[in-house]
Design an enzyme around this catalytic site. Structure first.
Site, mmCIF file in Angstrom:
data_model
loop_
_atom_site.group_PDB
_atom_site.id
_atom_site.type_symbol
_atom_site.label_atom_id
_atom_site.label_comp_id
_atom_site.label_asym_id
_atom_site.label_seq_id
_atom_site.Cartn_x
_atom_site.Cartn_y
_atom_site.Cartn_z
ATOM 1 N N HIS A 232 -2.162 2.323 -6.187
ATOM 2 C CA HIS A 232 -3.331 2.351 -7.072
ATOM 3 C C HIS A 232 -4.297 3.429 -6.581
ATOM 4 O O HIS A 232 -4.186 3.905 -5.451
ATOM 5 C CB HIS A 232 -4.040 0.989 -7.062
ATOM 6 C CG HIS A 232 -4.640 0.659 -5.723
ATOM 7 N ND1 HIS A 232 -3.900 0.150 -4.666
ATOM 8 C CD2 HIS A 232 -5.900 0.800 -5.231
ATOM 9 C CE1 HIS A 232 -4.670 -0.029 -3.619
ATOM 10 N NE2 HIS A 232 -5.900 0.368 -3.926
ATOM 11 N N ASP A 234 -8.608 3.918 -6.244
ATOM 12 C CA ASP A 234 -9.773 3.033 -6.230
ATOM 13 C C ASP A 234 -10.746 3.449 -7.328
ATOM 14 O O ASP A 234 -10.958 4.646 -7.563
ATOM 15 C CB ASP A 234 -10.470 3.084 -4.862
ATOM 16 C CG ASP A 234 -9.603 2.473 -3.762
ATOM 17 O OD1 ASP A 234 -8.675 1.711 -4.092
ATOM 18 O OD2 ASP A 234 -9.855 2.774 -2.577
ATOM 19 N N HIS A 289 -2.624 5.357 -3.470
ATOM 20 C CA HIS A 289 -2.257 4.807 -2.164
ATOM 21 C C HIS A 289 -1.721 3.386 -2.309
ATOM 22 O O HIS A 289 -1.904 2.748 -3.348
ATOM 23 C CB HIS A 289 -3.457 4.854 -1.204
ATOM 24 C CG HIS A 289 -4.687 4.155 -1.715
ATOM 25 N ND1 HIS A 289 -5.494 4.682 -2.698
ATOM 26 C CD2 HIS A 289 -5.246 2.963 -1.392
ATOM 27 C CE1 HIS A 289 -6.485 3.859 -2.958
ATOM 28 N NE2 HIS A 289 -6.364 2.798 -2.178
ATOM 29 N N ARG A 299 -1.362 -7.498 9.557
ATOM 30 C CA ARG A 299 -2.291 -6.364 9.501
ATOM 31 C C ARG A 299 -3.521 -6.761 8.699
ATOM 32 O O ARG A 299 -3.412 -7.532 7.738
ATOM 33 C CB ARG A 299 -1.571 -5.180 8.829
ATOM 34 C CG ARG A 299 -2.451 -4.018 8.527
ATOM 35 C CD ARG A 299 -1.624 -2.815 8.079
ATOM 36 N NE ARG A 299 -2.508 -1.706 7.838
ATOM 37 C CZ ARG A 299 -3.040 -1.405 6.658
ATOM 38 N NH1 ARG A 299 -2.738 -2.130 5.593
ATOM 39 N NH2 ARG A 299 -3.870 -0.394 6.536
#
Ligand SMILES: C=C1C[C@]23C[C@@]1(O)CC[C@H]2[C@@]12CCC[C@@](C)(C(=O)O1)[C@H]2[C@@H]3C(=O)O
Ligand SMILES: O=C(O)CCC(=O)C(=O)O
Ligand SMILES: [Fe+2]
Length: 362
Positions: A232, A234, A289, A299
Site C-alpha cells: 500500500h 500511505d 511498501h 516484530r
C-alpha cells in the site's frame, strides 16, 4: 494537544466491515488457509532484491549540511529514506515500543474490549485495507487518533496513565519532527512557508492532524506464504516509522523490485505519502511498501501518520505547475482522501487525476 480532530470523522460515511475471526497467532503450528497467500517471492514482475548486492534506501543524517538536497533526491528517486540524528530520544522510542509490546501481549478478549468500530478510526483491529484482500494478514494493529485514554482504560484499568503519557509525549515529539521534515521535503523543491496558506506556526487549527498506528507481526511458521501488511501507499503527507530490531519492511523500487529497509540503530524510516505526491504535482513518489513476517521473531512497528489539518484543501502547489506541468490532481481534503482510499484503495490517486501523467525532467 488539540481536543478532538476531524480525522475521527473520516470513516463515518464509509464503514469497513472486515469479517475476520480474531485469532491467537502464537498458538498456531501452521498457517490456516484463511491466512495463506501465494508464495511471496513468486512475483516475477516485482522480484525480491538482496539489499547487499543492489541499491539500498538512502540513510540521511539530519545534521549533514547537505541534508536538504539529499532528502529531495531521495524523495524523487525512492519516495523513502531513513533519518539519523533526528532528535527523538532513544528512551522515548524504547518506551513506546515497550507500551506496544504490553498492549499486544494482552489476552485477545482483553484487546477486543478496545476494538475499533466499523465506522471508527481508533482502536484495536486488523488493518483497514484488509477488506480489499481475500486472505487475512499476519498482524494485529492499534490505531490512535486524538486521546487513547478511553481505550487504554479498557485495556489496563489500573496503570493506563503511564501508557497514555508515553503516547502523548511521542505524539508531541513526532509532530515536531514531522513538521521539520515536511519543510525539508518541500524546501528542496523551493517551496517556502509563504507558498502554503495552512502553514501557520502556532495556531492549533493549522497544526497538522495525525494518527499513530501500532503494528504487531507475530512470528509465523510459514513466512513465505503469509503477509504482514499488504502493499500500500500511505494516505499521508509523510509517515515516520520506528521499527523494532527485526526487519520486515520492504519498499518497491521501480525497475528493481522489493527492497528490504533494514532497521538501523537510532534510525527512523520516512515515507512520502499520497498527499505529498499531490502537493508536489507528482515530483515526489508515494512509495508502495509492505511488511513481511519472520519465522522465529515477532516484530513491532510504530507509524506516525502525519497529514495536514483535516479540512484543508490539498492540491498541486502553484509553483510546481505551468504550461508543461498542468496540475495532475483536483483539490481534496485529508478526510475526503481517506474516504476515497477506503473506496478505491491503491487506485485512489488515479481516481482523482485531472490530466494525463507526465514525466518531470532532471
Ligand atoms: C490516517 C490514517 C492512515 C491509515 C488510515 C488512518 O485513518 C489510520 C490508520 C492508517 C493505516 C495504517 C496501516 C496501513 C494503512 C493503509 C491502514 O490500513 O491503516 C494506513 C491508512 C492509510 O495510510 O491509508
Ligand atoms: O510495519 C511496517 O514496517 C510497515 C507499517 C506500515 O506500512 C504502516 O503502518 O502504514
Ligand atoms: Fe504504510
Amino acid at each position: 494537544m488539540p481536543s478532538r480532530s476531524l480525522l475521527a470523522d473520516a470513516f463515518r460515511a464509509c464503514p469497513v466491515h472486515v469479517h475476520q475471526k480474531h485469532i491467537e497467532f502464537t498458538s498456531l503450528q501452521e498457517i490456516p488457509d484463511s491466512h495463506k497467500w501465494a508464495q511471496l517471492d513468486d512475483d516475477e514482475q516485482h522480484p525480491l532484491i538482496d539489499p547487499v548486492i543492489t541499491e539500498s534506501v538512502p540513510v540521511i543524517d539530519l545534521r549533514d549540511p547537505n541534508a536538504l538536497q539529499k532528502i529531495g533526491h531521495a524523495c524523487k528517486t525512492w519516495g523513502v529514506f531513513q533519518v539519523t540524528n533526528h532528535g527523538i530520544p532513544t528512551s522515548l522510542l524504547e518506551s513506546v515500543e515497550s507500551a506496544s509490546r504490553s498492549l499486544f501481549s494482552l489476552p485477545i478478549q482483553q484487546k477486543l474490549k478496545a476494538a475499533r468500530s466499523p465506522d471508527g478510526v481508533s482502536g484495536y483491529g486488523v488493518a483497514r485495507i484488509s477488506s480489499f484482500f481475500s486472505k487475512h494478514m499476519w498482524s494485529e494493529g492499534f490505531t490512535i487518533v486524538d486521546s487513547p485514554l478511553e481505550h487504554f482504560r479498557q485495556l489496563w484499568s489500573h496503570d493506563h496513565t503511564k501508557f497514555c503519557d508515553t503516547i502523548e509525549e511521542y505524539k508531541k515529539e513526532m509532530q515536531k519532527l514531522a513538521r521539520r521534515l515536511t519543510w525539508l521535503m518541500l524546501g528542496s523543491l523551493g517551496i517556502t512557508k509563504k507558498d502554503l496558506k495552512w502553514s501557520g506556526p502556532t495556531d492549533e487549527s493549522k497544526k497538522g492532524s495525525a494518527a499513530i498506528q501500532l503494528n504487531y507481526y507475530p512470528a509465523c511458521p510459514d513466512p513465505d506464504h503469509a503477509m504482514g501488511l499488504a502493499a500500500h501507499t500511505d494516505s499521508t503527507l509523510l509517515t515516520i516509522l520506528h521499527q523494532s530490531n527485526t526487519s520486515g519492511l520492504q519498499v518497491l523500487k521501480e525497475g528493481i523490485g522489493w527492497v528490504t529497509v533494514p532497521p538501523i540503530p537510532g534510525g527512523l524510516v520516512v515515507n512520502v505519502g499520497d498527499l505529498l505526491h499531490i502537493l508536489s504535482n507528482g515530483l515526489y513518489q508515494s512509495v508502495l511498501h509492505r511488511a513481511v513476517v519472520n519465522r522465529t521473531k515477532h516484530r513491532l512497528s510504530i507509524a506516525f501518520l502525519h497529514g495536514p489539518p483535516s479540512s484543508v484543501q490539498i492540491s498541486p502547489l502553484q509553483k510546481l505547475t505551468g504550461p508543461n506541468h498542468p496540475p495532475l490532481y483536483r483539490p481534496i481534503t485529508w478526510n475526503e482522501y481517506l474516504g476515497t482510499k477506503a473506496k478505491y484503495f491503491n487506485n485512489a490517486l488515479s481516481s482523482m487525476r485531472i490530466c494525463a501523467p507526465f514525466k518531470w525532467s532532471g
